[in-house]
Design a protein around this motif. Structure first.
Motif, PDB file in Angstrom:
ATOM      1  N   UNK A 117      37.702  55.162  49.530  1.00  0.00           N
ATOM      2  CA  UNK A 117      38.595  56.241  49.149  1.00  0.00           C
ATOM      3  C   UNK A 117      40.001  55.652  49.072  1.00  0.00           C
ATOM      4  N   UNK A 118      40.714  55.847  47.964  1.00  0.00           N
ATOM      5  CA  UNK A 118      42.046  55.251  47.812  1.00  0.00           C
ATOM      6  C   UNK A 118      43.039  55.636  48.905  1.00  0.00           C
ATOM      7  N   UNK A 168      34.091  47.550  43.517  1.00  0.00           N
ATOM      8  CA  UNK A 168      34.684  48.595  44.330  1.00  0.00           C
ATOM      9  C   UNK A 168      34.496  49.933  43.624  1.00  0.00           C
ATOM     10  N   UNK A 169      33.816  50.858  44.287  1.00  0.00           N
ATOM     11  CA  UNK A 169      33.478  52.156  43.721  1.00  0.00           C
ATOM     12  C   UNK A 169      34.211  53.240  44.495  1.00  0.00           C
ATOM     13  N   UNK A 203      42.958  55.622  41.481  1.00  0.00           N
ATOM     14  CA  UNK A 203      42.346  54.308  41.283  1.00  0.00           C
ATOM     15  C   UNK A 203      43.350  53.313  40.720  1.00  0.00           C
ATOM     16  N   UNK A 204      44.104  53.739  39.722  1.00  0.00           N
ATOM     17  CA  UNK A 204      45.116  52.849  39.132  1.00  0.00           C
ATOM     18  C   UNK A 204      46.193  52.485  40.152  1.00  0.00           C
ATOM     19  N   UNK A 205      46.608  53.468  40.957  1.00  0.00           N
ATOM     20  CA  UNK A 205      47.597  53.194  41.998  1.00  0.00           C
ATOM     21  C   UNK A 205      47.067  52.205  43.026  1.00  0.00           C
ATOM     22  N   UNK A 227      36.741  47.404  39.495  1.00  0.00           N
ATOM     23  CA  UNK A 227      36.954  48.732  40.056  1.00  0.00           C
ATOM     24  C   UNK A 227      36.166  49.738  39.243  1.00  0.00           C
ATOM     25  N   UNK A 228      35.477  50.639  39.931  1.00  0.00           N
ATOM     26  CA  UNK A 228      34.617  51.599  39.263  1.00  0.00           C
ATOM     27  C   UNK A 228      34.900  53.011  39.775  1.00  0.00           C
TER      28      UNK A 228
END
Length: 127
Positions: A66-67, A93-94, A102-104, A119-120
């Motif tokens: 989780x980000x 990484x999911x 996700x981008x951050x 990254x997924x």
């Protein structure tokens, strides 16, 4: 042929450490089996990665995170700081976070510069 090596220590940190720091690796019986072939949408939201593109014979780490989770961030920082030790390991990484999160996360850890990390976003990948 791709080998599915499920690094449970990373999986355990990604899934369990937010609630249970004493999670032990679980033997699934899938260790050593081939990873199924499927397409996954990457973090740029336009290109796909096919699991057949993973390097044959190299271990694959699936890391569900989780980000916003501080434990996931700490584990990602450890991976990035020790990436030279993981040069033969492929990371996938999911996350179930949205594309902006996700981008951050990618930008925070400069993940785009590591060829062995993809990254997924789970919501669009079909995983």
């Amino acid at each position: 042929m791709n080998r599915f090596v499920f690094a449970l220590i990373f999986f355990g940190v990604g899934i369990g450490s937010c609630t249970k720091p004493d999670v032990k690796p679980v033997i699934t019986g899938k260790e050593g089996e081939n990873l199924p072939i499927f397409n996954i949408l990457l973090s740029d939201s336009t290109s796909f990665f096919n699991t057949a593109e993973f390097d044959a014979g190299k271990p694959i780490v699936l890391f569900y995170f989780s980000p916003g989770c501080p434990y996931c961030r700490m584990e990602t920082r450890r991976i990035v700081n020790n990436i030279s030790k993981f040069k033969d390991v492929q990371f996938c990484l999911v996350t179930n976070g949205d594309f902006e999160e996700l981008r951050g996360f990618c930008k925070l850890f400069d993940l785009d510069k590591h060829k062995n990390i993809i990254m997924v976003p789970e919501k669009r990948s079909g995983i």
